[in-house]
Design a protein around this motif. Structure first.
Motif, PDB file in Angstrom:
ATOM      1  N   MET A   1       0.490  -1.374   0.248  1.00  0.00           N
ATOM      2  CA  MET A   1      -0.050   0.108   0.359  1.00  0.00           C
ATOM      3  C   MET A   1       0.867   1.079   0.252  1.00  0.00           C
ATOM      4  N   THR A  47      -6.812   6.272   0.995  1.00  0.00           N
ATOM      5  CA  THR A  47      -6.057   5.359   0.699  1.00  0.00           C
ATOM      6  C   THR A  47      -6.028   5.471  -0.484  1.00  0.00           C
ATOM      7  N   GLU A  51      -3.684   6.131  -3.675  1.00  0.00           N
ATOM      8  CA  GLU A  51      -3.166   4.847  -4.629  1.00  0.00           C
ATOM      9  C   GLU A  51      -3.314   5.561  -6.228  1.00  0.00           C
ATOM     10  N   TYR A  54      -0.942   8.199  -6.718  1.00  0.00           N
ATOM     11  CA  TYR A  54       0.808   7.121  -6.813  1.00  0.00           C
ATOM     12  C   TYR A  54       1.096   6.504  -8.048  1.00  0.00           C
ATOM     13  N   HIS A 141      -7.130   0.976  -8.819  1.00  0.00           N
ATOM     14  CA  HIS A 141      -6.851   0.635  -7.299  1.00  0.00           C
ATOM     15  C   HIS A 141      -8.098  -0.135  -7.096  1.00  0.00           C
TER      16      HIS A 141
END
Ligand code: MN
Length: 491
Positions: A1, A47, A51, A54, A141
């Motif tokens: 993660m 999160t 993600e 990212y 994701h």
């Protein structure tokens, strides 16, 4: 993660000295907006935003896009409005977040909704491709966390990924993301086939990896001896879904798949690519007909590399892919490479014209289709089915759907060429107009300037919507002209 720290580290690594203050503000803003919200897998909602950002940072996208990744679900899922996002982060980020919000949560609720979502997707893509890239990162994701969803939703999301998202990623040349999306969706959509592929390729895959590692050691020596510096060599394992698709074409016979594990060689520049190709062929005999020069003739999605298959050590067949660092970047990130951080600074971010011509064309003809069923059928034909690559006499690569004919080719080049097309030469031989083209064909259209227009008979064999639309249009006009003439005479 991944954490937000990871996002920053990545941005700094890709772009030393980058100003990450705005990124931090976007992260704080999104964290506050999503505070208290949980995803179905129990993690904090933020999160998911991290993600997504990212993935975009991995693709080395510009800061606006990464910020929009952090903020992408704020207007839709929190009390904070789009206007507030825009006020805080400016019109550029605002535009991207608006684009994603407009796309909404794509849902598979029946045909109507499905077709409508697709239309929205292509409109968004024509306005700013980055919107769709963010959507792809978002989807990645969602797939990674798919196991926490109810089975019905798993099926819907996974199927949609194979049918819409992965083909779009492919058309945009984002090979890396396309492979990941497909492999994640594969096990949900075709669980039995997935198991079969895993089980039946495992031992061969391991065996091949061992073999390839030996070749790599030898190869590195060879390259170094030839005076090359700054090269990298590594084994590339084929993605499972594309392996499955290939097996279907090869009677499910794993022995017929030569690129289960291929060797990828990345060098400094284009000249080095050909130099390496020469070295390889000098050492190992190439398989006839398997040398592909995608540098001289790139694939329509922009992919460039040299491919060759050789009889390696002990007569074992092995595939090589040779490219320079720029080509590699484009192979992995496709269209996204146009917005790489450094290149994008202070420049107007517009559609790169050639690679995206198909989107504007798509929007052109889809305007006229009101029937959703027909719309989906034609989309499948024009975008999602297999494509062939043919050549113009000047050597330009044109991509068309499978079984396309010289008439489709002619209309693809220009409506005038289509309207006045009277014959065709394929690989320098005269052929009938209904001939089905195959990849690699060199196509030349013979025009007759005196020709009145297309023949209605062509409708029986043309494959593209563009050709069909032009022919229908012409015959309609001709009919109404005839009717007018007739009624004038009658009165
Ligand atoms: Mn999302």
């Amino acid at each position: 993660m991944a954490t937000f720290e990871d996002v920053k580290t990545l941005v700094n690594k890709n772009n030393p000295g980058a100003d990450v203050t705005m990124l931090e503000l976007a992260y704080d803003f999104a964290s506050k907006a999503h505070a208290g919200q949980k995803r179905l897998d129990g993690t904090d909602y933020i999160t998911h935003a991290v993600e997504t950002a990212y993935t975009l940072a991995q693709m080395n996208l510009d800061p606006d896009t990464i910020m929009a990744g952090l903020l992408h679900d704020v207007p839709e899922d929190t009390a904070v409005t789009l206007e507030e996002v825009e006020k805080n982060f400016g019109p550029n980020v605002g535009k991207l977040v608006r684009g994603i919000t407009k796309l909404g949560k794509l849902k598979y609720r029946g045909l109507e909704r499905y077709a409508e979502n697709l239309r929205k997707m292509f409109v968004a893509m024509a306005e700013d491709v980055r919107v769709v890239i963010i959507k792809l990162a978002d989807r990645l994701h969602n797939l990674e966390t798919l196991s926490s969803l109810p089975p019905v939703k798993q099926q819907r999301i996974a199927r949609e990924t194979l049918e819409i998202y992965a083909p779009i990623a492919n058309r945009l040349g984002i090979g890396e993301l396309k492979g990941k999306l497909e492999d994640l969706a594969f096990r949900y959509v075709y669980p039995n086939e997935y198991q079969w592929v895993v089980e039946h390729t495992k031992s061969r895959m391991e065996d091949q990896l061992t073999y390839v590692n030996g070749v790599i050691t030898e190869l590195k020596e060879l390259l170094a001896q030839s005076g090359l510096t700054n090269f990298s060599v590594h084994g590339r394992v084929k993605h499972l879904y594309s392996l499955y698709r290939k097996l279907q074409r090869k009677d499910m016979d794993i022995a017929k798949v030569y690129d289960l594990v291929a060797i990828r060689i990345i060098v400094n520049n284009e000249a080095d690519c050909y130099h390496v190709l020469g070295l390889l062929h000098n050492k190992w005999k190439p398989l006839p007909g398997r040398i592909k020069d995608y540098i001289a003739q790139p694939k329509p999605n922009g992919y460039r590399s040299l491919h060759t298959t050789v009889f390696g050590e002990g007569g074992r067949i092995i595939e090589f892919q040779i490219r320079d660092t720029v080509m590699h970047d484009h192979a992995e990130y496709g269209i996204a490479a146009h917005w790489h951080y450094k290149e994008s600074k202070g420049t107007e971010l517009k559609l790169p014209p050639e690679q995206l011509k198909w989107i504007t064309e798509l929007l052109q003809w889809q305007k006229d289709i009101v029937d959703n069923e027909q719309y989906l059928a034609s989309l499948k034909l024009d975008i999602f089915q297999n494509r062939i690559f043919v050549l113009t006499p000047k050597g330009d690569v044109i991509d068309l759907p499978e079984e396309a004919t010289p008439v489709d080719f002619a209309y693809h080049i220009h409506s005038d060429i289509g309207d006045h097309c009277s014959g065709a030469r394929v690989n320098e031989k005269l052929v009938p107009l209904e001939t089905k083209l195959v990849s690699g064909d060199l196509v030349e259209i013979i025009m007759d300037k005196n020709r009145q227009g297309p023949s209605e008979d062509w409708l029986k064999f043309v494959k593209t919507n563009m050709a069909r639309a032009h022919i229908k249009n012409y015959t309609k006009k001709k009919r109404s002209a005839f009717v007018k003439l007739f009624s004038r005479r009658a009165s």
